[in-house]
Design an enzyme around this catalytic site. Sequence first.
Site, mmCIF file in Angstrom:
data_model
loop_
_atom_site.group_PDB
_atom_site.id
_atom_site.type_symbol
_atom_site.label_atom_id
_atom_site.label_comp_id
_atom_site.label_asym_id
_atom_site.label_seq_id
_atom_site.Cartn_x
_atom_site.Cartn_y
_atom_site.Cartn_z
ATOM 1 N N GLU A 215 -25.192 2.345 4.228
ATOM 2 C CA GLU A 215 -24.269 2.387 5.360
ATOM 3 C C GLU A 215 -24.419 3.753 6.009
ATOM 4 O OE1 GLU A 215 -22.724 -0.082 6.498
ATOM 5 O OE2 GLU A 215 -22.963 -1.506 4.859
ATOM 6 N N CYS A 250 -18.297 6.941 11.461
ATOM 7 C CA CYS A 250 -19.647 6.416 11.713
ATOM 8 C C CYS A 250 -19.696 5.432 12.872
ATOM 9 C CB CYS A 250 -20.204 5.779 10.445
ATOM 10 S SG CYS A 250 -19.160 4.470 9.758
#
Length: 480
Positions: A215, A250
Amino acid sequence: MAASVSVSVVPAAEGLRAVYTSGKTRTYEWRVSQLNAMLKIATRHEKDFVVALNSDLGKHEHEAFIHEISAVTSACRMALKELHRWMKPEKVKTSMTTFPSSGELVPEPFGVVLVISTWNYPILLSLEPVIAAISAANAVVLKPSEVAPAASEAMAKLLGQYMDASAVKVIEGGVQETTALLEQKWDKIFYTGNNKVGRIVLASAAVHLTPVILELGGKCPVIVDSDINLTVAVKRLISGKWGCNSGQTCVSPDYVITTKPFASKLVDAISSELERFYGKDPVNATDLSRIINSRHFERLTKLLDEDKLFGKIVIGGQRDKTNLKIAPTVILDAPLDSLIMTEEIFGPLLPIITVNDIRDGIDLITSKEKPLAAYIFTNDKKLKEDFVQRVSAGGIAVNEVTIHLTDPALPFGGVGESGMGTYHGKYSFEAFSHKKPVLYRGFTGEISARYPPYTTRKLKFLKAAMSGNIIGIIRALLGW
């Protein structure tokens, strides 16, 4: 030092392997007991986590609860509710080739897994993958980020107190500990963080052919069209940028694309709403998280102070080095070759890029690496369709930002440079499970054509059977 680190890591990995091999983690009862234990941690010790997040990131209790603690409890409750269904084998149709038969996909754990977490959402991005690993019956090691030391310490203490320490372990430390962990053999590795370390994790996993979930991140774009409810769009944009850990997220908007005529109206709207949210002195606003540490503060300062941005700051720019605070900052028409447009920002700075035609924004996005998320605000149906079809990203939200990852029905993960593998909801269970295909047959239905001696007639029959040609099967049986 490295030798002592390895000595502490190796027994932990080997001990987990023995526990997993015993079958202890595979029972429904064990999984439920650990999920309930995790739920107790999140509910009984909410205040401990709030204090830790404030210590590490200056997070307001509101953000700490909404973005991290409540998400952990939701993941626990969903797993407890759905686990018995997730564990059931999935029936599948079989073909004429194996007739008569039945088939199913049996979910089984990978084994002993490693979760390496990150610092920006240190509670959520540590515990949600652990919940997933436990649900799928894996033994797990969690390595929290040393960059958020208070959160790391809190999780190590609480998981050690509530969880089954023989199958769920927390190993704190820095680069040396992480390196030592990556030298061990794991059955799956889950890493959240940046591309640079992601490549190191992937290379280490390749030694043992270990599957990974990465991720990562990337520069998440936002197209803002002019035919929209500007006030609502700007509120959502601010919430997803500065209201999510001061841009240290993110999936936070990394840059905005709009048309030249609309840019000034957009800037004015952002300025107005920012003042409404954070006041006239946002550097001292308690609702705005601080930068994680001095290294990242200096990194962001370098982006902002580049000569190419001279005269282009239209909102904000104030900073407080002592308290690691940077005001929400908007830069209009940052050059595409500037640092702020070539590096992931991960902070409270937001460039706005103007184009002649809003559709040119799609071309700009597709010319760059694939982001973890991409957003668009528009009421133009054709533009929406083009955006969804042409923009490759880990996920897309239309007339929204960031909150798509909160819906458990939608898998969350990256593509290309932004990562690989997905999780959330049932996808979390599947991320840590191998779907083992199983074929069941009895002792009837023997077909001599599969065995020697081979003949033309047998071959005709097999060709017809494997293609599902019933008439051909009958002709072969009759010798035609």
